[in-house]
Design an enzyme around this catalytic site. Structure first.
Site, short mmCIF file in Angstrom:
data_model
loop_
_atom_site.label_atom_id
_atom_site.label_comp_id
_atom_site.label_asym_id
_atom_site.label_seq_id
_atom_site.Cartn_x
_atom_site.Cartn_y
_atom_site.Cartn_z
CB SER A 231 42.25 25.37 -28.60
OG SER A 231 42.68 24.03 -28.44
CG HIS A 259 40.11 28.83 -27.80
ND1 HIS A 259 41.23 29.62 -27.74
CD2 HIS A 259 40.41 27.69 -27.14
CE1 HIS A 259 42.18 28.99 -27.07
NE2 HIS A 259 41.71 27.80 -26.69
CE LYS A 291 42.29 29.80 -23.84
NZ LYS A 291 42.71 29.53 -22.48
C1 LIG Z 1 39.78 24.32 -25.15
C2 LIG Z 1 40.45 24.71 -23.87
N1 LIG Z 1 39.89 24.35 -22.70
C3 LIG Z 1 40.47 24.67 -21.53
C4 LIG Z 1 41.64 25.40 -21.47
C5 LIG Z 1 42.25 25.74 -20.15
O1 LIG Z 1 42.03 27.08 -19.87
P1 LIG Z 1 43.04 27.98 -19.01
O2 LIG Z 1 44.27 28.18 -19.86
O3 LIG Z 1 42.28 29.23 -18.82
O4 LIG Z 1 43.35 27.24 -17.77
C6 LIG Z 1 42.26 25.79 -22.67
C7 LIG Z 1 43.50 26.55 -22.63
O5 LIG Z 1 44.01 27.08 -23.55
C8 LIG Z 1 41.66 25.43 -23.90
O6 LIG Z 1 42.21 25.77 -25.06
#
Ligand SMILES: Cc1ncc(COP(=O)(O)O)c(C=O)c1O
Length: 440
Positions: A231, A259, A291
């Site tokens: 990310s 992602h 996303k």
């Molecule tokens: C790799 C990763 N896992 C989990 C999450 C958490 O997801 P959410 O923002 O939908 O709670 C994110 C958030 O950006 C993320 O980048």
């Protein structure tokens, strides 16, 4: 306790309930108790003295002193896609995860509205006790199909999905080993689990293999956690090698597809499609709905025993409300559009490659980026990243700085999220503006 003391305590209790002043105020505490209380530092009793808060104020004060505007918490006044309206002005937007342009898509909005009309806006309580809505199961079924695995369960937040799944499934006799750039939600889950934790250098399969060779037998269960698309950096792990390693060391493999879904693979199915491996070769698929899937929530997909176990026992599922039917409907429709229109995935890839190639051509440091939807510019200082972000904003480009502690100070950066809705001109404009600012 003497009779008198019992009576005195009773009277004090009654007085307290009646709101009367009693002899229990701190003024009248015995001196030794007073000195014990006096020794408690303010940081233990005041929020404005919490160490984390004080630490947080330091860069803020530095930014204020340098006259830098706060680039965070910008208010987007409409759907944030390739462009966004902020404070009444239109910006080319690189700060939203609207990878396939499905947040705000008419079909997705339509499905969400229809779900409101049918189910209302809330699932009201835990699905275990209050029951389910068909739309939640349809979404889970569709996601399980996408990975070619037995089942799937949706949680109300992506972050909470990682915290709950890892935190619940693993314990103090286990080992969790993760890529050094893994997301915070995974780290929080590991902490909750009480398992031993090791990290391996980013994407370094040799180091991972060596750590497992050295210490695997000391633990009961072992979990390897990686992201499908990183990310902060926009690069991907070597999934076939990970599968081989996890098999050889008798470990579980978990891939966070937050992602990667909608971005990797010819039709956006994620990293397993990218490498042409079977979904079943990974033990735990994790993803978010926030996303590509245009709503909010998270999911775990895998074998039935895994999903059933989480549904009956993981605290964040059992003791938390079910996914809102509105969000489930939006994500399900987004999934259908993604599958119907794979050209969205192709054009997202084209834009990503375009941005990456242009920046590299100019010798700009884009770290590990491979041109998939996330492209950072490594600036190397939090303050400089904020300044650069503000300068770009002043020129009509919205891109967020990523500062310490989200990344190491020397890795502070601007992070560009691409969308299939970005035009070639949007990318060209951004590159020209970046280059002009960097030259001055
Ligand atoms: C790799 C990763 N896992 C989990 C999450 C958490 O997801 P959410 O923002 O939908 O709670 C994110 C958030 O950006 C993320 O980048």
């Amino acid at each position: 306790m003497s009779k008198d003391l019992v009576q005195k305590t009773k009277n004090q209790l009654i007085d307290r309930i009646l709101g009367k002043k009693t002899g229990t105020s701190s003024k009248e505490l015995p001196p030794e108790r007073k000195s014990v209380l006096a020794a408690i530092p303010e940081a233990y009793t005041r929020f404005d003295r919490l160490p984390g808060y004080e630490q947080m104020l330091v860069p803020k004060a530095a930014a204020d002193r340098l006259g830098l505007d706060n680039p965070f918490f910008k208010v987007h006044e409409a759907v944030a896609g390739a462009t966004s309206r902020i404070d009444g002005a239109e910006y080319v937007n690189f700060s939203s995860y609207n990878y396939l342009g499905l947040a705000g898509h008419p079909d997705v909005n339509g499905a969400a509205k229809a779900a409101i009309d049918r189910y209302g806006t809330s699932a009201s309580a835990s699905r275990l006790v209050a029951g389910e809505r068909p739309i939640q199961r349809e979404l889970e079924h569709e996601l399980a199909q996408l990975y070619g695995v037995e089942d799937c369960v949706a949680f109300v937040s992506g972050h909470a999905t990682n915290v709950n799944t890892i935190g619940y499934l693993f314990g103090p006799k286990d080992l969790i080993i993760h890529d050094s750039l893994i997301h915070n939600s995974v780290l929080q889950g590991i902490q909750l689990s009480g398992a031993a934790r090791r990290s391996f250098a980013h994407n370094d399969m040799v180091v991972l293999d060596q750590i497992l060779t050295d210490i695997r037998p000391q633990f009961e269960r072992v979990l390897i956690v990686v992201e499908g698309l990183y990310s902060m950096d926009g690069d991907i792990p070597d999934l076939p090698t990970l599968i081989e390693i996890k098999r050889r060391h008798k470990a579980f493999l978990m891939v966070d597809e937050a992602h990667a879904l909608g971005v990797l693979g010819k039709t956006g199915k994620g990293i397993h499609e990218h490498f042409g491996v079977q979904g079943k070769d990974v033990d735990i698929w994790m993803g978010t709905l926030s996303k590509t899937l245009a709503s909010c929530g998270g999911y775990i997909a895998g074998e039935r025993a895994l999903v059933e176990h989480l549904k009956y026992a993981a605290p964040g599922f059992v003791y938390s409300v079910g996914l809102s039917p509105v969000l489930a409907a939006a994500s399900l429709e987004a999934l259908y559009v993604m599958q119907r229109e794979p050209e969205r995935v192709t054009s997202l890839r084209t834009r990503g490659q375009q941005l990456l190639a242009k920046l590299k051509e100019q010798g700009i440091n884009t770290g590990f980026a491979e041109g998939y939807a996330i492209v950072p510019i490594i600036v190397g200082s939090s303050i400089k990243s904020v300044r650069f972000s503000n300068q770009l904003f002043a020129k009509g480009i919205n891109v967020q700085p990523i500062v310490y502690p989200a990344v190491e100070e020397k890795a502070a950066r601007l992070r560009f999220f691409l969308s299939t809705s970005h035009s070639e001109q949007n990318i060209e404009f951004a590159c020209q503006t970046i280059m002009t600012l960097m030259r001055n």
